[in-house]
Design a protein around this motif. Structure first.
Motif, PDB file in Angstrom:
ATOM      1  N   PRO A 115     -75.254  61.134   1.377  1.00 36.91           N
ATOM      2  CA  PRO A 115     -75.461  61.828   0.105  1.00 36.91           C
ATOM      3  C   PRO A 115     -76.798  61.557  -0.579  1.00 36.91           C
ATOM      4  N   SER A 116     -77.406  60.419  -0.322  1.00 35.21           N
ATOM      5  CA  SER A 116     -78.589  60.053  -1.095  1.00 35.21           C
ATOM      6  C   SER A 116     -79.880  60.415  -0.375  1.00 35.21           C
ATOM      7  N   LEU A 117     -80.622  61.350  -0.965  1.00 37.66           N
ATOM      8  CA  LEU A 117     -81.968  61.673  -0.518  1.00 37.66           C
ATOM      9  C   LEU A 117     -82.920  61.346  -1.652  1.00 37.66           C
ATOM     10  N   SER A 118     -84.002  60.700  -1.306  1.00 37.89           N
ATOM     11  CA  SER A 118     -84.978  60.372  -2.330  1.00 37.89           C
ATOM     12  C   SER A 118     -85.707  61.637  -2.767  1.00 37.89           C
ATOM     13  N   PRO A 119     -86.272  61.637  -3.949  1.00 34.30           N
ATOM     14  CA  PRO A 119     -87.058  62.805  -4.389  1.00 34.30           C
ATOM     15  C   PRO A 119     -88.165  63.155  -3.396  1.00 34.30           C
ATOM     16  N   LEU A 120     -88.766  62.132  -2.777  1.00 38.06           N
ATOM     17  CA  LEU A 120     -89.831  62.380  -1.806  1.00 38.06           C
ATOM     18  C   LEU A 120     -89.282  63.091  -0.570  1.00 38.06           C
ATOM     19  N   GLN A 121     -88.119  62.638  -0.085  1.00 39.27           N
ATOM     20  CA  GLN A 121     -87.502  63.294   1.065  1.00 39.27           C
ATOM     21  C   GLN A 121     -87.156  64.747   0.745  1.00 39.27           C
ATOM     22  N   GLU A 122     -86.591  64.975  -0.421  1.00 41.53           N
ATOM     23  CA  GLU A 122     -86.219  66.330  -0.806  1.00 41.53           C
ATOM     24  C   GLU A 122     -87.440  67.229  -0.908  1.00 41.53           C
ATOM     25  N   GLU A 123     -88.523  66.687  -1.452  1.00 46.69           N
ATOM     26  CA  GLU A 123     -89.745  67.481  -1.595  1.00 46.69           C
ATOM     27  C   GLU A 123     -90.322  67.839  -0.227  1.00 46.69           C
ATOM     28  N   ARG A 124     -90.386  66.848   0.666  1.00 46.43           N
ATOM     29  CA  ARG A 124     -90.960  67.097   1.982  1.00 46.43           C
ATOM     30  C   ARG A 124     -90.064  67.995   2.828  1.00 46.43           C
ATOM     31  N   LEU A 125     -88.742  67.860   2.676  1.00 49.94           N
ATOM     32  CA  LEU A 125     -87.830  68.743   3.383  1.00 49.94           C
ATOM     33  C   LEU A 125     -88.015  70.178   2.897  1.00 49.94           C
ATOM     34  N   LYS A 126     -88.199  70.360   1.616  1.00 51.63           N
ATOM     35  CA  LYS A 126     -88.403  71.696   1.067  1.00 51.63           C
ATOM     36  C   LYS A 126     -89.681  72.324   1.624  1.00 51.63           C
ATOM     37  N   ILE A 127     -90.742  71.537   1.684  1.00 51.02           N
ATOM     38  CA  ILE A 127     -92.013  72.035   2.225  1.00 51.02           C
ATOM     39  C   ILE A 127     -91.859  72.419   3.687  1.00 51.02           C
ATOM     40  N   LEU A 128     -91.157  71.577   4.449  1.00 51.54           N
ATOM     41  CA  LEU A 128     -90.940  71.861   5.866  1.00 51.54           C
ATOM     42  C   LEU A 128     -90.120  73.131   6.042  1.00 51.54           C
ATOM     43  N   GLN A 129     -89.081  73.291   5.242  1.00 53.17           N
ATOM     44  CA  GLN A 129     -88.248  74.486   5.347  1.00 53.17           C
ATOM     45  C   GLN A 129     -89.024  75.743   4.976  1.00 53.17           C
ATOM     46  N   GLN A 130     -89.962  75.613   4.048  1.00 52.61           N
ATOM     47  CA  GLN A 130     -90.818  76.751   3.714  1.00 52.61           C
ATOM     48  C   GLN A 130     -91.681  77.135   4.912  1.00 52.61           C
ATOM     49  N   ARG A 131     -92.169  76.135   5.633  1.00 54.72           N
ATOM     50  CA  ARG A 131     -92.953  76.409   6.848  1.00 54.72           C
ATOM     51  C   ARG A 131     -92.110  77.137   7.889  1.00 54.72           C
ATOM     52  N   LEU A 132     -90.840  76.774   7.970  1.00 58.30           N
ATOM     53  CA  LEU A 132     -89.956  77.368   8.971  1.00 58.30           C
ATOM     54  C   LEU A 132     -89.723  78.854   8.739  1.00 58.30           C
ATOM     55  N   HIS A 133     -89.867  79.288   7.508  1.00 53.74           N
ATOM     56  CA  HIS A 133     -89.557  80.671   7.174  1.00 53.74           C
ATOM     57  C   HIS A 133     -90.772  81.594   7.264  1.00 53.74           C
ATOM     58  N   VAL A 134     -91.871  81.089   7.803  1.00 48.71           N
ATOM     59  CA  VAL A 134     -93.065  81.924   7.954  1.00 48.71           C
ATOM     60  C   VAL A 134     -93.094  82.475   9.379  1.00 48.71           C
ATOM     61  N   PRO A 135     -92.859  83.759   9.567  1.00 43.77           N
ATOM     62  CA  PRO A 135     -92.927  84.333  10.926  1.00 43.77           C
ATOM     63  C   PRO A 135     -94.381  84.478  11.357  1.00 43.77           C
ATOM     64  N   PHE A 136     -94.601  84.492  12.658  1.00 45.84           N
ATOM     65  CA  PHE A 136     -95.961  84.754  13.114  1.00 45.84           C
ATOM     66  C   PHE A 136     -96.257  86.236  12.960  1.00 45.84           C
ATOM     67  N   ASP A 137     -97.413  86.538  12.379  1.00 46.20           N
ATOM     68  CA  ASP A 137     -97.820  87.918  12.147  1.00 46.20           C
ATOM     69  C   ASP A 137     -99.219  88.106  12.720  1.00 46.20           C
ATOM     70  N   GLY A 138     -99.292  88.786  13.853  1.00 49.04           N
ATOM     71  CA  GLY A 138    -100.568  88.972  14.523  1.00 49.04           C
ATOM     72  C   GLY A 138    -101.567  89.799  13.748  1.00 49.04           C
ATOM     73  N   SER A 139    -101.132  90.466  12.666  1.00 49.86           N
ATOM     74  CA  SER A 139    -102.055  91.274  11.860  1.00 49.86           C
ATOM     75  C   SER A 139    -102.711  90.465  10.746  1.00 49.86           C
ATOM     76  N   ARG A 140    -102.218  89.243  10.510  1.00 46.85           N
ATOM     77  CA  ARG A 140    -102.783  88.404   9.447  1.00 46.85           C
ATOM     78  C   ARG A 140    -103.984  87.627   9.965  1.00 46.85           C
ATOM     79  N   ALA A 141    -105.056  87.652   9.190  1.00 45.03           N
ATOM     80  CA  ALA A 141    -106.308  87.017   9.622  1.00 45.03           C
ATOM     81  C   ALA A 141    -106.129  85.526   9.855  1.00 45.03           C
ATOM     82  N   GLU A 142    -105.351  84.849   8.986  1.00 47.23           N
ATOM     83  CA  GLU A 142    -105.182  83.409   9.141  1.00 47.23           C
ATOM     84  C   GLU A 142    -104.392  83.057  10.392  1.00 47.23           C
TER      85      GLU A 142
END
Length: 325
Positions: A115-142
């Motif tokens: 049950p216990s996640l530190s604020p740092l763990q929660e923040e980093r997990l959120k950032i990682l999950q945001q990365r997971l939701h980015v599909p590859f788009d061959g039309s994007r310059a980046e």
């Protein structure tokens, strides 16, 4: 059908002073390994499975497996209670050994600590999950720039090809357009490959060029294997959920609390583990899925070890070379 018939070296060409092999891939249409899937501008059959389909099938199989075990357990309890009711005083049969004593102890610890996640763990997990939701788009310059960066890191002395070129196949993409190979992997899988190339240069180059061990005649394609490994890690660590519910997933969050790039480091470790198992099993392309499953099992065991405070504490971390701190 033998691997010799499935994939044959037909000619060797030179690219800016470097040689690469062109392969005859006839006979691949019936394969259902996770490396394969429908690609644009391709004649693959419509029933070909994608990565998501394969993992959905695995989840269905796991569901049926656990349903069967649960049914057997209920039957054993009913038999046990029946013996008590009839005053036999004898317990017939034993409950199924779902886990070993050590695994059971680890799971109890996990349940107490989950049950216990530190604020740092929660923040980093959120950032990682945001990365997971980015599909590859061959039309994007980046995203195009990221592909170009991967090429430069992989072949620093070779001219950068066009974004659609047969030369991409030598890196282990299935076609001339790498963007058609990402599917379930998403943009994070490309980030994982770039991180690997920058952080563990020697290990990356050894895997890319298949320098270690006696290689199979029909090797796994490097880049697409990397996408599969990223996808496998996401599933194993249960990262699509709000919070992981497995022991491996929870242990990963502990590592993430120590290192915000823990997922990327774990990707590099998993890739080396996969290749080591590939060599040990003398596997061929047709067995890639089995090797990937074995890699997952081994990595889950290492994540369950006590006194693992960081990615560098995992035994398999020693497989990596040329670490940049």
């Amino acid at each position: 059908m033998t691997t010799r018939n499935l994939r044959k070296r037909v000619q060797r060409r030179d690219v800016d002073g470097r040689s690469y092999e062109k392969f005859d891939t006839s006979g691949m249409e019936d394969l259902n390994e996770p490396l394969l899937g429908n690609r644009e501008n391709d004649d693959m059959p419509s029933h070909q499975q994608t990565l998501e389909d394969i993992w959905d099938d695995d989840r269905k199989k796991q569901h049926l497996h656990w349903t069967s075990l649960f049914t057997q357990l209920i039957a054993q309890w009913a038999h046990w209670l029946a013996n008590i009711v009839h005053g036999s005083g004898v317990l017939i049969g034993r409950l199924l050994p779902f886990t070993s004593p050590s695994e059971n102890g680890e799971m109890k610890k996990f349940l107490r600590r989950q049950p216990s996640l530190s604020p740092l763990q929660e923040e980093r997990l959120k950032i990682l999950q945001q990365r997971l939701h980015v599909p590859f788009d061959g039309s994007r310059a980046e995203h195009q720039d990221a592909l170009k960066q991967l090429w430069r890191l992989s072949y620093p002395d070779t001219k950068l090809p066009a974004l659609k070129s047969e030369l991409w196949k030598q890196m282990g993409w299935q076609g001339s357009d790498p963007s058609t190979d990402f599917r379930g992997g998403g943009f994070i899988s490309l980030e994982n490959l770039i991180f690997f190339a920058m952080t563990y240069r020697d290990s990356f180059q050894n895997l890319l060029h298949k320098k270690d061990g006696n290689r199979a005649e029909w090797e796994y394609p490097f880049a697409v294997a990397g996408i599969n490994i990223s996808f496998m890690l996401v599933q194993m660590l249960d990262l699509q959920s709000g919070k992981p519910s497995s022991l491996a997933g929870f242990r990963f969050l502990e590592l993430l609390g120590e290192d915000e790039m823990a997922f990327d480091h774990l990707f590099c470790i998993a890739f080396k583990m996969m290749d080591a198992q590939w060599l040990a099993k003398r596997a061929t392309y047709m067995e890639f899925n089995d090797v990937l499953k074995s890699t997952r099992t081994q990595l889950e065991r290492e994540l369950s070890l006590e006194d693992t405070a960081s990615v560098r504490d995992l035994p398999a971390f020693n497989l990596l070379k040329n670490t940049i701190e």
